[in-house]
Design an enzyme around this catalytic site. Structure first.
Site, mmCIF file in Angstrom:
data_model
loop_
_atom_site.group_PDB
_atom_site.id
_atom_site.type_symbol
_atom_site.label_atom_id
_atom_site.label_comp_id
_atom_site.label_asym_id
_atom_site.label_seq_id
_atom_site.Cartn_x
_atom_site.Cartn_y
_atom_site.Cartn_z
ATOM 1 N N GLY A 111 -46.624 49.016 -17.609
ATOM 2 C CA GLY A 111 -47.789 49.886 -17.475
ATOM 3 C C GLY A 111 -47.848 50.951 -18.540
ATOM 4 N N CYS A 112 -46.740 51.657 -18.760
ATOM 5 C CA CYS A 112 -46.722 52.682 -19.795
ATOM 6 C C CYS A 112 -45.340 52.729 -20.410
ATOM 7 C CB CYS A 112 -47.113 54.052 -19.236
ATOM 8 S SG CYS A 112 -45.933 54.765 -18.104
ATOM 9 N N GLY A 113 -45.285 52.989 -21.688
ATOM 10 C CA GLY A 113 -44.047 52.812 -22.413
ATOM 11 C C GLY A 113 -43.024 53.897 -22.252
#
Length: 276
Positions: A111-113
């Site tokens: 989803g997000c790094g």
């Protein structure tokens, strides 16, 4: 495609497009938790497609800077349970000591790094310079883009996965990997290429990804010594800035008949050139 679990399943659905719904069948991509475990300590849990685990383990370890060289991964055991997959890795002692100092928890990286990064100081890591290499021309990018769908069987089945491909300078795809997560697909590609080609894995070619070009995608490409990253969707401003720092050619919005160059390395076919 090496899979210990099914990568897709068929489920009954009701299809609506008129007045009444009609029963049907749909093929849905599988998604499982995959734990990256180093010397007995769980470091990260990713949500990923259950395939290409050897590639995933090596590619993630290298692109995240946990390992500096593939030979620092001594052993890998793939453990399957009802909860998901554990990739149990034995790595070199100095790598493990460095890893423990980082104390990062990156659950859910699809989803997000940067989920779980402990401080702003650790959020943006130093990016290495990439070697000067020949750059692809318009025809090569378009050839690779046109052929990418032929290397995404799971996407054809489900419509739910990203692809990452390595292409030569003429745009011929040399290998590809798929995953529900764009970071995972790139990590799997990195692992697959290094396992098969070693230190020369990313000479004279470019990576093509079926996603946006985020900071993390640029960083993984640079760490792997890729000279060019081509993305089907948009880059972020941070990705562009970091690509410039690395000397990485960054292409976005690669679509049939057009693409946009955000950072450009002009280069002749012998690899001599300059950056813009």
């Amino acid at each position: 495609m090496h899979a210990l679990l099914p990568t897709a399943c068929e489920i009954p659905v009701d299809v609506y497009g008129g007045i009444q719904g009609a029963p049907g069948q749909d093929v849905v991509a599988d998604e499982v938790p995959v734990a990256m475990v180093y010397n007995g300590i769980s470091h990260a849990v990713m949500l990923a497609s259950p395939c290409d685990f050897e590639d995933f383990a090596l590619g993630f370890s290298l692109s995240e800077g946990i390992l500096e060289r593939p030979e620092q991964l001594f052993h890998l055991e793939i453990m399957v349970s009802e909860q998901g997959i554990s990739l149990e890795m034995q790595i070199a002692g100095d790598c493990f000591a460095r890893l423990r100092q980082q104390r990062r928890n990156m659950t859910g990286r699809t989803g997000c790094g940067l989920c779980g990064t402990e401080s702003l100081a650790h959020a943006i890591r130093a990016i290495p310079r990439v070697p000067v290499q020949p750059v692809p021309d318009d025809e090569a990018v378009q050839r690779a883009l046109h052929d990418l769908r032929n290397h995404q069987p799971l996407q054809k089945q489900t419509g739910a996965t990203h692809g990452a491909a390595w292409c030569d300078n003429e745009g011929e795809i040399q290998g590809a990997r798929e995953d529900i997560g764009r970071h995972n697909a790139l990590d799997k590609l990195i692992g697959a290429r290094i396992r098969s080609h070693g230190a020369n894995a990313f000479e004279n070619g470019f990576a093509l990804v079926s996603s946006r070009a985020s900071y993390e995608m640029v960083h993984k490409a640079a760490v792997s010594k890729m000279g060019c990253l081509v993305a089907v969707s948009a880059p972020t401003s941070l990705a562009i800035r970091e690509a410039k720092r690395a000397g990485l050619m960054l292409v976005g919005f690669a679509r049939p008949g057009r693409h946009v160059l955000y950072t450009l390395r002009e280069s002749s076919r012998d690899g001599v050139g300059y950056e813009q």
